[in-house]
Design an enzyme around this catalytic site. Sequence first.
Site, short mmCIF file in Angstrom:
data_model
loop_
_atom_site.label_atom_id
_atom_site.label_comp_id
_atom_site.label_asym_id
_atom_site.label_seq_id
_atom_site.Cartn_x
_atom_site.Cartn_y
_atom_site.Cartn_z
N HIS A 20 18.34 106.00 102.65
CA HIS A 20 17.44 104.92 102.24
C HIS A 20 16.82 104.20 103.43
O HIS A 20 17.48 103.96 104.45
CB HIS A 20 18.13 103.94 101.29
CG HIS A 20 19.30 103.19 101.87
ND1 HIS A 20 19.15 101.98 102.52
CD2 HIS A 20 20.62 103.45 101.87
CE1 HIS A 20 20.34 101.53 102.89
NE2 HIS A 20 21.25 102.41 102.53
N ASP A 78 23.11 101.40 108.74
CA ASP A 78 22.92 101.43 107.29
C ASP A 78 21.48 101.05 106.93
O ASP A 78 21.19 99.88 106.73
CB ASP A 78 23.91 100.44 106.64
CG ASP A 78 23.79 100.39 105.14
OD1 ASP A 78 23.33 101.38 104.54
OD2 ASP A 78 24.14 99.35 104.55
N GLU A 92 17.51 101.09 98.04
CA GLU A 92 18.92 101.29 97.68
C GLU A 92 19.67 99.97 97.61
O GLU A 92 20.47 99.74 96.72
CB GLU A 92 19.59 102.21 98.70
CG GLU A 92 21.01 102.65 98.31
CD GLU A 92 22.11 101.74 98.83
OE1 GLU A 92 23.27 101.90 98.40
OE2 GLU A 92 21.82 100.85 99.65
N GLU A 131 25.13 107.88 104.06
CA GLU A 131 25.28 106.43 104.09
C GLU A 131 26.02 106.00 105.35
O GLU A 131 26.46 106.83 106.15
CB GLU A 131 26.05 105.94 102.85
CG GLU A 131 25.15 105.51 101.71
CD GLU A 131 24.43 104.19 101.99
OE1 GLU A 131 24.61 103.63 103.09
OE2 GLU A 131 23.68 103.73 101.11
#
Length: 862
Positions: free
Chosen positions: A163, A175, A210, A237
């Site tokens: 994402h 992240d 996300e 992730e």
Amino acid sequence: MSSSLRPPRWGPIRSLLCLAPLLLGVPYLAYKINYALPKPLTDLEDPLTGLPQLAEARILAHAKHLSEDIGYRTVGTLEHAVADAWMVEQAEALRAQCERAVLVRPGRQLECEVWHQQGSGSHRFDMMGHRLYKTYGDLTNIVVRISDGTPEGKEHAVLVNAHLDSTLPSPGAADDALAVGVMLECMRVLVNSPIWEPKHAIIFLFNNAEESLQDASHLFSTQHPIRDTVRAVINLEAAGSTGQELLFQATSEQMIRAYSHAPRPYGTIVANEVFSSGVMLSDTDFRQFEQYLNVTGLDLAVVGNSYLYHMRKDLVENIQPGVAQHMGENVLGILRYLSSAESPLPALTEGYTRPTTVFFQYLGVFVIYSFYTAKILYTALLLTTLLVVNSTHINFAPALRRGTSIVSEQLNGALAVAAAVVGAFAGSNIIALAMVKVLGKGMSWFSSERACVLLYGPAALTGAIVSQLLVGRVRERSAFSSVLVLQSLLACVGQHLGVGSAGVFALSAFPILLAVILNEKLVWPDQDMSLWSYALALLTPLSLGAQMFYTTLDVFVPLTGRIGEDAPAEHIIASIVAGAGAYTLPLFVPFVQRFGRRTIARGALLFSVLTAVAMAVFAMRTPFDPMHQKRIFVIHMENVTTAEQHLHVAAADSAPGFDALAHSIAREFSVPDAVPMPMSMNAWNNDWDTMYPFSAFLTPYKFELPLKPEYMDAPEHDFTIVALNNSMDRVAGTRSLTLAVNHPGIIWTAITFNAHVLKWTLDNNPPDEYACHHIKEASFYGHDTWTVDLVVKIPEDDPDARIMVNFVGIHEKAMWPAKKAEKEQGGRAMKLFEEFDAWIQQEAGGNVDALLIGCVSGVTTV
């Protein structure tokens, strides 16, 4: 034979010194292997072959551009839209590379297609027992499909997902910009590898929402034209920034075997079963793919040093060298296999079954075998164990047959072992209770993942050794063989119950069994156990136990900083230390019983003293430091209904001191003599609805803000809730309406209302009762309106069926430090946040990371 010829029996100190190289060396070896990372590469091509190679430098350059050049990419912000445009450029550049590669090598079967998907939708997102509905507008995905260009080659595809967006307080380098960079590098290497041609397609999904609860993955899974070709998913992730990327969820045997083609696989069935059990309150886009595409797959994440997860310091400079290389090479290896002729993708069209496969990464070796094989192996292990224990049993007192029978000795040994395990848990948890309730020093170990071992290790050993004083004398040989029987029994029974993690007991039982067999050659007939038997038997427990210990603490210690005040963090960590220690040192009981009651009593005193010393040392520690910070959440709330301003402050951990900090904040920023008001975090506390359902973990305070002149100029907005298409059906007893939410300049809006909904456009299953409903929205930058159609039951006491709606949202220009560069447009909230951020850094010595958001809320009746 004369007893004078026997070697002397060593005491506990000399025995421990003899075993010390093993007790220290094996965990150290496991540590080195557990945290080993490949050398980061900088060259885009291999200097020897001239072929493209995956380069960490390129991955991190992408991550840095997203997280620092563009910045905080919260869904709905301008930066979110900028990242979307940048990603479209990268996809189109890849397509151009693809076309050039085909021109350079005519006849090469290679095609790259790009989609810039944009759409709206809604979905139900239940979490932590809460029913929540999400709606989204004009959100985007960037999709790249690489195939051989034929219909057959596009029929079966693997989807790899990361994402683009980041969450509210974080620039999101790990992240999930890291994974975005990995995917871009994999695409570059594959397309520019001259002889690579995919037999099956690879779909690269760069999803753009996300963190707003998986909206963009839902958009792809329900609306994209190629969604039905997906047979498996690889989701990338990050919850940390160091160490090897961990396989923490695998949902079919085919994909577990596909993962074995990664050059450095890292994962065990233990992590897989812990995650699937729901113990870990975590979730990823994988949920949407599994639910709406009905596909299998792999969930991969970087988890080391997750102190920085969703924090301001999630920056490229804090990503450990080698992390990107490790994740990238593993993903590339899996994709090469899944796109090849040997791929299992075509077989997954008939559906898939949940994995019945045991898998372990053990000292760098990835081991796979089926549950069926496991049942045979573990059953054979148990039967062999019983046979060996029976054949090696020596009755030293044949006249007392009852007292020395093999059954009674095994039962006594098992009781002693069980007592030690219970004692370890009791000892560590008693000290945990004392640290929290007596000393008021909870979470003193927080700033280091393994510091808790120094506190609770001596306590667990104290409890274990004291238990041996209570059970009395047990023969060393009986206790040793009882450990073997218990381990074999747990492995066999657990596997027959379908628990694949029971294999850890089999792995530790095998060397213990071998040690029992060889011990007969190492000792005199009437002696107990040789130290060589301990050395052999401890090899697997020490190595595998240490490996699981490291990973478990890497995950759970930082996690205690965000699971809420009411969670028993101290007892969770104390129990992990006791449980992992019991597995890692399974021969503790026979070893202490080897030296008799007097030595056991001295050992109990020694470990009690060590426990007291550890408590004293940890009582002087503070839980947080600048790289292991406390999270606090701060909302400047402007209520447009009452024209009031309040400051809301919350924490998400059980460490002491937050109440004092809240009072300090009140003295500095509230009206004179203000006292922070503790608030109940329940379904009716709408002030935190922008963070619902994570808000359930928060401990909130609320206090009034003084109306300083510099705080008077509010940002302009027009946040309104109105009812359109309103009609009553008195015969049916229903009211129909369209609830329209207009929110220019406001993002992440949320509404809460009470009604008996009979029908709505969110799903086909509203609660069949009068209930509280939560609806959250996330939309693309500039998308300022959303609606939901309702049919509600008219209450008997309200013939107009009026609905009171609580609404709240985040001002897009009022997020610190995300909007620091344009703080003038954030009005009074940003003026406050600039002052607050400087103050909290000085007050807490840099030990606090604050999420600072300006919100607008109100109540209206429609």
